[in-house]
Design a protein around this motif. Structure first.
Motif, PDB file in Angstrom:
ATOM      1  N   LEU A   1       8.473  -2.185   6.099  1.00 38.24           N
ATOM      2  CA  LEU A   1       7.854  -0.869   6.244  1.00 38.24           C
ATOM      3  C   LEU A   1       7.266  -0.591   7.621  1.00 38.24           C
ATOM      4  O   LEU A   1       6.772   0.511   7.856  1.00 38.24           O
ATOM      5  N   GLY A   2       7.273  -1.566   8.499  1.00 43.26           N
ATOM      6  CA  GLY A   2       6.666  -1.356   9.810  1.00 43.26           C
ATOM      7  C   GLY A   2       5.152  -1.284   9.728  1.00 43.26           C
ATOM      8  O   GLY A   2       4.510  -0.565  10.490  1.00 43.26           O
ATOM      9  N   ALA A   3       4.573  -2.016   8.792  1.00 46.50           N
ATOM     10  CA  ALA A   3       3.118  -2.047   8.599  1.00 46.50           C
ATOM     11  C   ALA A   3       2.624  -3.455   8.928  1.00 46.50           C
ATOM     12  O   ALA A   3       3.408  -4.339   9.258  1.00 46.50           O
ATOM     13  N   THR A   4       1.320  -3.651   8.818  1.00 44.56           N
ATOM     14  CA  THR A   4       0.771  -4.990   9.033  1.00 44.56           C
ATOM     15  C   THR A   4       0.646  -5.703   7.695  1.00 44.56           C
ATOM     16  O   THR A   4       0.555  -5.065   6.634  1.00 44.56           O
ATOM     17  N   ARG A   5       0.624  -7.019   7.742  1.00 42.77           N
ATOM     18  CA  ARG A   5       0.466  -7.811   6.527  1.00 42.77           C
ATOM     19  C   ARG A   5      -0.856  -7.486   5.849  1.00 42.77           C
ATOM     20  O   ARG A   5      -0.936  -7.373   4.619  1.00 42.77           O
ATOM     21  N   VAL A   6      -1.913  -7.318   6.627  1.00 43.05           N
ATOM     22  CA  VAL A   6      -3.242  -7.023   6.074  1.00 43.05           C
ATOM     23  C   VAL A   6      -3.212  -5.700   5.308  1.00 43.05           C
ATOM     24  O   VAL A   6      -3.757  -5.591   4.208  1.00 43.05           O
ATOM     25  N   THR A   7      -2.552  -4.698   5.870  1.00 43.36           N
ATOM     26  CA  THR A   7      -2.450  -3.391   5.213  1.00 43.36           C
ATOM     27  C   THR A   7      -1.673  -3.504   3.909  1.00 43.36           C
ATOM     28  O   THR A   7      -2.061  -2.920   2.889  1.00 43.36           O
ATOM     29  N   ILE A   8      -0.600  -4.262   3.910  1.00 41.01           N
ATOM     30  CA  ILE A   8       0.195  -4.438   2.693  1.00 41.01           C
ATOM     31  C   ILE A   8      -0.612  -5.165   1.624  1.00 41.01           C
ATOM     32  O   ILE A   8      -0.606  -4.779   0.449  1.00 41.01           O
ATOM     33  N   THR A   9      -1.340  -6.206   2.007  1.00 41.06           N
ATOM     34  CA  THR A   9      -2.168  -6.952   1.048  1.00 41.06           C
ATOM     35  C   THR A   9      -3.209  -6.023   0.429  1.00 41.06           C
ATOM     36  O   THR A   9      -3.389  -6.000  -0.794  1.00 41.06           O
ATOM     37  N   ARG A  10      -3.883  -5.247   1.271  1.00 40.83           N
ATOM     38  CA  ARG A  10      -4.904  -4.308   0.782  1.00 40.83           C
ATOM     39  C   ARG A  10      -4.283  -3.270  -0.150  1.00 40.83           C
ATOM     40  O   ARG A  10      -4.806  -2.968  -1.230  1.00 40.83           O
ATOM     41  N   THR A  11      -3.129  -2.741   0.225  1.00 38.26           N
ATOM     42  CA  THR A  11      -2.462  -1.715  -0.573  1.00 38.26           C
ATOM     43  C   THR A  11      -1.954  -2.284  -1.901  1.00 38.26           C
ATOM     44  O   THR A  11      -2.064  -1.635  -2.939  1.00 38.26           O
ATOM     45  N   LEU A  12      -1.420  -3.499  -1.894  1.00 33.11           N
ATOM     46  CA  LEU A  12      -0.997  -4.132  -3.141  1.00 33.11           C
ATOM     47  C   LEU A  12      -2.184  -4.315  -4.083  1.00 33.11           C
ATOM     48  O   LEU A  12      -2.074  -4.082  -5.296  1.00 33.11           O
ATOM     49  N   ASN A  13      -3.323  -4.720  -3.532  1.00 37.84           N
ATOM     50  CA  ASN A  13      -4.536  -4.864  -4.348  1.00 37.84           C
ATOM     51  C   ASN A  13      -4.914  -3.529  -4.982  1.00 37.84           C
ATOM     52  O   ASN A  13      -5.261  -3.470  -6.167  1.00 37.84           O
ATOM     53  N   GLN A  14      -4.855  -2.445  -4.190  1.00 38.01           N
ATOM     54  CA  GLN A  14      -5.193  -1.113  -4.705  1.00 38.01           C
ATOM     55  C   GLN A  14      -4.214  -0.679  -5.796  1.00 38.01           C
ATOM     56  O   GLN A  14      -4.629  -0.159  -6.836  1.00 38.01           O
ATOM     57  N   LEU A  15      -2.927  -0.882  -5.553  1.00 35.96           N
ATOM     58  CA  LEU A  15      -1.923  -0.486  -6.542  1.00 35.96           C
ATOM     59  C   LEU A  15      -2.076  -1.270  -7.838  1.00 35.96           C
ATOM     60  O   LEU A  15      -1.877  -0.728  -8.927  1.00 35.96           O
ATOM     61  N   GLU A  16      -2.461  -2.545  -7.716  1.00 32.85           N
ATOM     62  CA  GLU A  16      -2.680  -3.352  -8.911  1.00 32.85           C
ATOM     63  C   GLU A  16      -3.917  -2.858  -9.669  1.00 32.85           C
ATOM     64  O   GLU A  16      -3.892  -2.734 -10.896  1.00 32.85           O
ATOM     65  N   GLN A  17      -4.988  -2.539  -8.946  1.00 28.40           N
ATOM     66  CA  GLN A  17      -6.205  -2.033  -9.590  1.00 28.40           C
ATOM     67  C   GLN A  17      -5.947  -0.700 -10.282  1.00 28.40           C
ATOM     68  O   GLN A  17      -6.531  -0.404 -11.325  1.00 28.40           O
TER      69      GLN A  17
END
Length: 195
Positions: free
Chosen positions: A155-171
């Motif tokens: 996606l052309g994003a950072t790993r930190v952003t993806i980790t944070r976003t995955l956490n949000q999507l899971e919540q």
């Protein structure tokens, strides 16, 4: 004899090869690789060293350096892979192969064009579920074992952003994360997602 040497000496024969996870398929100017099993990523790098994922390919699909003008270009196994070396001369499927390559690039381009990372990631997970997923009791299981960095590269994003976003999507209940980087996409929840 290396795989590249073997392919250079026997261009008229199809031959099956096995590759381990995270290994690279050799650059063979006279052959395509037809994936028999496993998942492959094609990628390149920008001048500053940032990796750009060009596509993800699975069983039945064809990849190869002769299909691109991008340099550098590498073909990496995201899982163990069984691939068939097909000589260019034997490629009666060349038009279908090129169309499949173009369609996937268009789909990934549209996914990457979304402005919000959460929407981009949901669209990517939906695309992965459609292309590689299988039904489970809770939704579509994406059993690709992609790391957060792999998703970021797509996606052309950072790993930190993806980790944070995955956490949000899971919540929010859109996904369920399982061990070994596997994800269940709850499709019924996606339709209620507010942009």
């Amino acid at each position: 004899m290396t795989i590249s040497q073997a392919l250079a000496h026997k261009p008229e024969f199809k031959k099956q090869y096995f590759f381990e996870r995270r290994s690279l398929l050799p650059h063979t100017p006279h052959h395509f690789w037809q994936i028999e099993s496993g998942i492959i990523r094609t990628a390149t790098w920008l001048e500053d060293g940032i990796m750009i994922t060009i596509g993800l390919w699975g069983p039945g699909e064809i990849v190869g350096t002769s299909l691109t003008r991008i340099d550098p270009h590498h073909i990496e196994c995201l899982s163990s892979v069984q691939a068939l070396a097909i000589p260019l001369e034997d490629s009666h499927q060349r038009t279908a192969t090129l169309l499949a390559q173009m369609q996937q690039l268009e789909e990934l381009t549209v996914i990457r064009a979304h402005r919000k990372v959460d929407l981009m990631l949901l669209k990517l997970l939906g695309w992965l579920a459609q292309k590689f997923g299988r039904k489970s009791a809770s939704g579509q299981l994406i059993d690709l074992r992609l790391t957060h960095q792999d998703l970021a590269d797509l996606l052309g994003a950072t790993r930190v952003t993806i980790t944070r976003t995955l956490n949000q999507l899971e919540q929010q209940g859109f996904i369920e994360r399982l061990p070994l980087h596997r994800i269940i996409l709850r499709e019924e929840e996606i339709w209620h997602y507010q942009i």
